[in-house]
Design a protein around this motif. Structure first.
Motif, PDB file in Angstrom:
ATOM      1  N   ARG A  58       0.842  -1.206   0.000  1.00  0.00           N
ATOM      2  CA  ARG A  58       0.000   0.000   0.000  1.00  0.00           C
ATOM      3  C   ARG A  58       0.872   1.249   0.000  1.00  0.00           C
ATOM      4  NH1 ARG A  58      -3.126   0.844   5.427  1.00  0.00           N
ATOM      5  NH2 ARG A  58      -5.051   0.058   4.446  1.00  0.00           N
ATOM      6  N   ALA A  59       1.846   1.302   0.917  1.00  0.00           N
ATOM      7  CA  ALA A  59       2.717   2.476   1.016  1.00  0.00           C
ATOM      8  C   ALA A  59       3.515   2.676  -0.272  1.00  0.00           C
ATOM      9  CB  ALA A  59       3.658   2.317   2.206  1.00  0.00           C
ATOM     10  N   LEU A  60       3.973   1.568  -0.865  1.00  0.00           N
ATOM     11  CA  LEU A  60       4.750   1.647  -2.104  1.00  0.00           C
ATOM     12  C   LEU A  60       3.904   2.225  -3.238  1.00  0.00           C
ATOM     13  CD1 LEU A  60       7.455   0.841  -3.552  1.00  0.00           C
ATOM     14  CD2 LEU A  60       6.273  -1.270  -4.208  1.00  0.00           C
ATOM     15  N   LEU A  61       2.691   1.721  -3.368  1.00  0.00           N
ATOM     16  CA  LEU A  61       1.821   2.178  -4.449  1.00  0.00           C
ATOM     17  C   LEU A  61       1.400   3.632  -4.256  1.00  0.00           C
ATOM     18  CD1 LEU A  61      -0.343  -1.034  -4.822  1.00  0.00           C
ATOM     19  CD2 LEU A  61       1.290  -0.146  -6.504  1.00  0.00           C
ATOM     20  N   GLU A  62       1.165   4.021  -3.013  1.00  0.00           N
ATOM     21  CA  GLU A  62       0.836   5.423  -2.737  1.00  0.00           C
ATOM     22  C   GLU A  62       1.995   6.324  -3.133  1.00  0.00           C
ATOM     23  OE1 GLU A  62      -0.221   5.326   1.378  1.00  0.00           O
ATOM     24  OE2 GLU A  62      -2.374   5.151   0.976  1.00  0.00           O
ATOM     25  N   ARG A  63       3.204   5.851  -2.825  1.00  0.00           N
ATOM     26  CA  ARG A  63       4.396   6.627  -3.179  1.00  0.00           C
ATOM     27  C   ARG A  63       4.529   6.726  -4.696  1.00  0.00           C
ATOM     28  NH1 ARG A  63      10.603   5.351  -1.081  1.00  0.00           N
ATOM     29  NH2 ARG A  63      11.649   6.933  -2.355  1.00  0.00           N
ATOM     30  N   ARG A  64       4.275   5.603  -5.391  1.00  0.00           N
ATOM     31  CA  ARG A  64       4.386   5.592  -6.856  1.00  0.00           C
ATOM     32  C   ARG A  64       3.399   6.574  -7.466  1.00  0.00           C
ATOM     33  NH1 ARG A  64       5.639   1.822 -11.182  1.00  0.00           N
ATOM     34  NH2 ARG A  64       6.542   3.224 -12.723  1.00  0.00           N
ATOM     35  N   LEU A  79      -5.048   2.043  -9.331  1.00  0.00           N
ATOM     36  CA  LEU A  79      -6.001   0.942  -9.488  1.00  0.00           C
ATOM     37  C   LEU A  79      -5.569  -0.256  -8.647  1.00  0.00           C
ATOM     38  CD1 LEU A  79      -8.600   0.176 -10.919  1.00  0.00           C
ATOM     39  CD2 LEU A  79      -7.216  -0.715 -12.811  1.00  0.00           C
ATOM     40  N   SER A  80      -4.277  -0.547  -8.656  1.00  0.00           N
ATOM     41  CA  SER A  80      -3.765  -1.638  -7.812  1.00  0.00           C
ATOM     42  C   SER A  80      -3.975  -1.334  -6.336  1.00  0.00           C
ATOM     43  CB  SER A  80      -2.269  -1.855  -8.087  1.00  0.00           C
ATOM     44  OG  SER A  80      -2.064  -2.338  -9.396  1.00  0.00           O
ATOM     45  N   LEU A  81      -3.737  -0.080  -5.966  1.00  0.00           N
ATOM     46  CA  LEU A  81      -3.934   0.344  -4.579  1.00  0.00           C
ATOM     47  C   LEU A  81      -5.391   0.139  -4.156  1.00  0.00           C
ATOM     48  CD1 LEU A  81      -3.006   1.760  -1.984  1.00  0.00           C
ATOM     49  CD2 LEU A  81      -3.467   3.950  -3.124  1.00  0.00           C
ATOM     50  N   ALA A  82      -6.320   0.533  -5.019  1.00  0.00           N
ATOM     51  CA  ALA A  82      -7.742   0.396  -4.702  1.00  0.00           C
ATOM     52  C   ALA A  82      -8.124  -1.065  -4.499  1.00  0.00           C
ATOM     53  CB  ALA A  82      -8.578   1.012  -5.819  1.00  0.00           C
ATOM     54  N   LYS A  83      -7.637  -1.930  -5.369  1.00  0.00           N
ATOM     55  CA  LYS A  83      -7.965  -3.358  -5.266  1.00  0.00           C
ATOM     56  C   LYS A  83      -7.383  -3.976  -4.005  1.00  0.00           C
ATOM     57  CE  LYS A  83      -8.581  -4.118 -10.214  1.00  0.00           C
ATOM     58  NZ  LYS A  83      -8.090  -4.797 -11.432  1.00  0.00           N
ATOM     59  N   ILE A  84      -6.179  -3.552  -3.641  1.00  0.00           N
ATOM     60  CA  ILE A  84      -5.553  -4.079  -2.415  1.00  0.00           C
ATOM     61  C   ILE A  84      -6.324  -3.604  -1.180  1.00  0.00           C
ATOM     62  CG2 ILE A  84      -3.503  -3.867  -0.939  1.00  0.00           C
ATOM     63  CD1 ILE A  84      -1.909  -3.898  -3.636  1.00  0.00           C
ATOM     64  N   GLU A  85      -6.718  -2.329  -1.189  1.00  0.00           N
ATOM     65  CA  GLU A  85      -7.492  -1.803  -0.061  1.00  0.00           C
ATOM     66  C   GLU A  85      -8.789  -2.605   0.112  1.00  0.00           C
ATOM     67  OE1 GLU A  85      -6.345   0.148   2.003  1.00  0.00           O
ATOM     68  OE2 GLU A  85      -5.166   1.768   1.112  1.00  0.00           O
ATOM     69  N   GLU A  86      -9.449  -2.892  -1.004  1.00  0.00           N
ATOM     70  CA  GLU A  86     -10.737  -3.575  -0.936  1.00  0.00           C
ATOM     71  C   GLU A  86     -10.592  -5.071  -0.687  1.00  0.00           C
ATOM     72  OE1 GLU A  86     -14.896  -4.017  -3.494  1.00  0.00           O
ATOM     73  OE2 GLU A  86     -13.080  -3.322  -4.506  1.00  0.00           O
ATOM     74  N   GLU A  87      -9.736  -5.720  -1.465  1.00  0.00           N
ATOM     75  CA  GLU A  87      -9.687  -7.181  -1.461  1.00  0.00           C
ATOM     76  C   GLU A  87      -8.755  -7.769  -0.410  1.00  0.00           C
ATOM     77  OE1 GLU A  87      -8.674  -8.195  -5.466  1.00  0.00           O
ATOM     78  OE2 GLU A  87     -10.368  -7.066  -6.319  1.00  0.00           O
ATOM     79  N   MET A  88      -7.658  -7.098  -0.105  1.00  0.00           N
ATOM     80  CA  MET A  88      -6.667  -7.651   0.814  1.00  0.00           C
ATOM     81  C   MET A  88      -6.719  -7.036   2.208  1.00  0.00           C
ATOM     82  SD  MET A  88      -5.484  -9.894  -1.096  1.00  0.00           S
ATOM     83  CE  MET A  88      -5.341 -10.302  -2.836  1.00  0.00           C
ATOM     84  N   ALA A  97     -11.959   5.737  -1.846  1.00  0.00           N
ATOM     85  CA  ALA A  97     -11.170   6.941  -2.120  1.00  0.00           C
ATOM     86  C   ALA A  97     -10.177   6.705  -3.251  1.00  0.00           C
ATOM     87  CB  ALA A  97     -10.432   7.377  -0.857  1.00  0.00           C
ATOM     88  N   ALA A  98      -9.566   5.517  -3.267  1.00  0.00           N
ATOM     89  CA  ALA A  98      -8.593   5.208  -4.313  1.00  0.00           C
ATOM     90  C   ALA A  98      -9.271   5.074  -5.670  1.00  0.00           C
ATOM     91  CB  ALA A  98      -7.844   3.918  -3.962  1.00  0.00           C
ATOM     92  N   TYR A  99     -10.429   4.413  -5.716  1.00  0.00           N
ATOM     93  CA  TYR A  99     -11.161   4.296  -6.987  1.00  0.00           C
ATOM     94  C   TYR A  99     -11.596   5.673  -7.489  1.00  0.00           C
ATOM     95  CZ  TYR A  99     -11.499  -0.829  -6.785  1.00  0.00           C
ATOM     96  OH  TYR A  99     -11.218  -2.182  -6.773  1.00  0.00           O
ATOM     97  N   CYS A 100     -11.969   6.547  -6.572  1.00  0.00           N
ATOM     98  CA  CYS A 100     -12.343   7.908  -6.965  1.00  0.00           C
ATOM     99  C   CYS A 100     -11.146   8.646  -7.551  1.00  0.00           C
ATOM    100  CB  CYS A 100     -12.908   8.678  -5.772  1.00  0.00           C
ATOM    101  SG  CYS A 100     -14.576   8.165  -5.281  1.00  0.00           S
ATOM    102  N   ARG A 101      -9.978   8.413  -7.006  1.00  0.00           N
ATOM    103  CA  ARG A 101      -8.762   9.025  -7.552  1.00  0.00           C
ATOM    104  C   ARG A 101      -8.478   8.505  -8.957  1.00  0.00           C
ATOM    105  NH1 ARG A 101      -4.119   8.155  -3.231  1.00  0.00           N
ATOM    106  NH2 ARG A 101      -2.906   9.358  -4.752  1.00  0.00           N
ATOM    107  N   VAL A 102      -8.792   7.232  -9.191  1.00  0.00           N
ATOM    108  CA  VAL A 102      -8.636   6.674 -10.541  1.00  0.00           C
ATOM    109  C   VAL A 102      -9.549   7.415 -11.511  1.00  0.00           C
ATOM    110  CG1 VAL A 102      -8.945   4.642 -12.005  1.00  0.00           C
ATOM    111  CG2 VAL A 102      -7.935   4.392  -9.732  1.00  0.00           C
ATOM    112  N   LEU A 103     -10.797   7.638 -11.103  1.00  0.00           N
ATOM    113  CA  LEU A 103     -11.743   8.338 -11.981  1.00  0.00           C
ATOM    114  C   LEU A 103     -11.328   9.794 -12.218  1.00  0.00           C
ATOM    115  CD1 LEU A 103     -15.361   7.191 -11.050  1.00  0.00           C
ATOM    116  CD2 LEU A 103     -14.016   6.609 -13.070  1.00  0.00           C
TER     117      LEU A 103
END
Length: 288
Positions: A58-64, A79-88, A97-103
């Motif tokens: 999560r921290a890595l993807l946020e940094r990226r 998108l990867s961050l959103a899926k990890i937040e939801e699924e993992m 919030a992450a999916y909204c950032r994708v949009l």
């Protein structure tokens, strides 16, 4: 030079020595030197996924997402961050919030739309879902998809957001694009008999009227005309009753109902010549 040394150390430690700890430290050093180093991100991402270190990923993807100037890389990271937040990690709020950032990055993203559609539907966040569907409609070119989105929004306004007028606006748009949309017709029929939708009853009846006429559903057509009659008076009521009388006799073979309709016309307009003629004719026929 430090970047090259750290990269070489990461490869040696990871690929040859299977020393994950040293490889990880080396890749982190690469990122300290070059914040947007894709090889370091990819290697660390693979490492964290393999070890199921979701908070580190999560921290890595946020940094990226924060440091990269590559829009495709940012999109993939979010998108990867959103899926990890939801699924993992099971954090629905952070996933949303992450999916909204994708949009925000790509308003046409089907992945983010479908995910938010599911989240908002499951959590019954109706205003958010309506806003999402409206936003989606601005970014699809397919006519069938436009119709589907408009109908879903109409259902939301009718059933969840309790605004019959807005629902009818959207159903009218649906019928304008797809005249024989069965679900839209059913929703109008539901609104026609809903006591809470009295304010739109005339609009609904007038939308249903040509649909029933096209399909030769005479009984249903008479019913919506009677609904209109109940809401008007004067000349307009007379015209509607005259039409009802003709339909009752010619299409439904209901001479008695036709007689009653003409009688009501005469009560409203005693000098109505056609009503007098038709009543005389029907009276003779009914007395046979």
């Amino acid at each position: 030079e430090l970047r090259a040394i750290a990269t070489e150390l990461a490869h040696v430690a990871g690929d040859r020595l299977a020393d994950k700890t040293t490889a990880e430290r080396a890749w982190i050093t690469v990122l300290e030197v070059e914040a947007d180093a894709s090889d370091a991100f990819d290697a660390l991402s693979e490492m964290y996924r393999g070890d199921q270190r979701w908070t580190d990923l999560r921290a890595l993807l946020e940094r990226r997402a924060e440091v990269t100037l590559d829009q495709q890389a940012k999109y993939a990271a979010l998108l990867s961050l959103a899926k990890i937040e939801e699924e993992m990690l099971g954090d629905g709020l952070r996933a949303t919030a992450a999916y909204c950032r994708v949009l925000e990055l790509d308003a046409s993203s089907s992945d983010a739309f479908h995910a938010l559609d599911r989240i908002y539907s499951e959590s019954k966040q109706w205003p958010e879902l309506e806003a999402l569907l409206a936003r989606r409609a601005d970014h699809v070119d397919s006519a069938p998809l436009q119709v589907e989105l408009a109908y879903r929004r109409a259902e939301l306004w009718a059933h969840e957001l309790k605004d019959a007028s807005r629902a009818v606006d959207l159903v009218e748009d649906v019928i304008g694009k797809h005249r024989h949309h069965a679900d839209a017709r059913e929703l109008l029929e539901e609104l026609l008999t809903d006591p809470k939708a009295n304010a739109v009853q005339m609009r609904v009846a007038r939308l249903l009227e040509p649909l029933y006429e096209d399909d030769k559903l005479w009984k249903d057509l008479v019913a919506v005309l009677r609904a209109q009659r109940a809401l008007v008076g004067g000349t307009e009521a007379v015209e509607i009753l005259a039409r009802i009388a003709v339909l009752e006799e010619t299409e439904l073979s209901a001479a008695r109902a036709a007689f009653d309709a003409w009688l009501e016309v005469l009560k409203l307009e005693p000098a109505h010549e056609r009503a007098r003629v038709e009543l005389g004719r029907l009276a003779q026929w009914l007395q046979r």
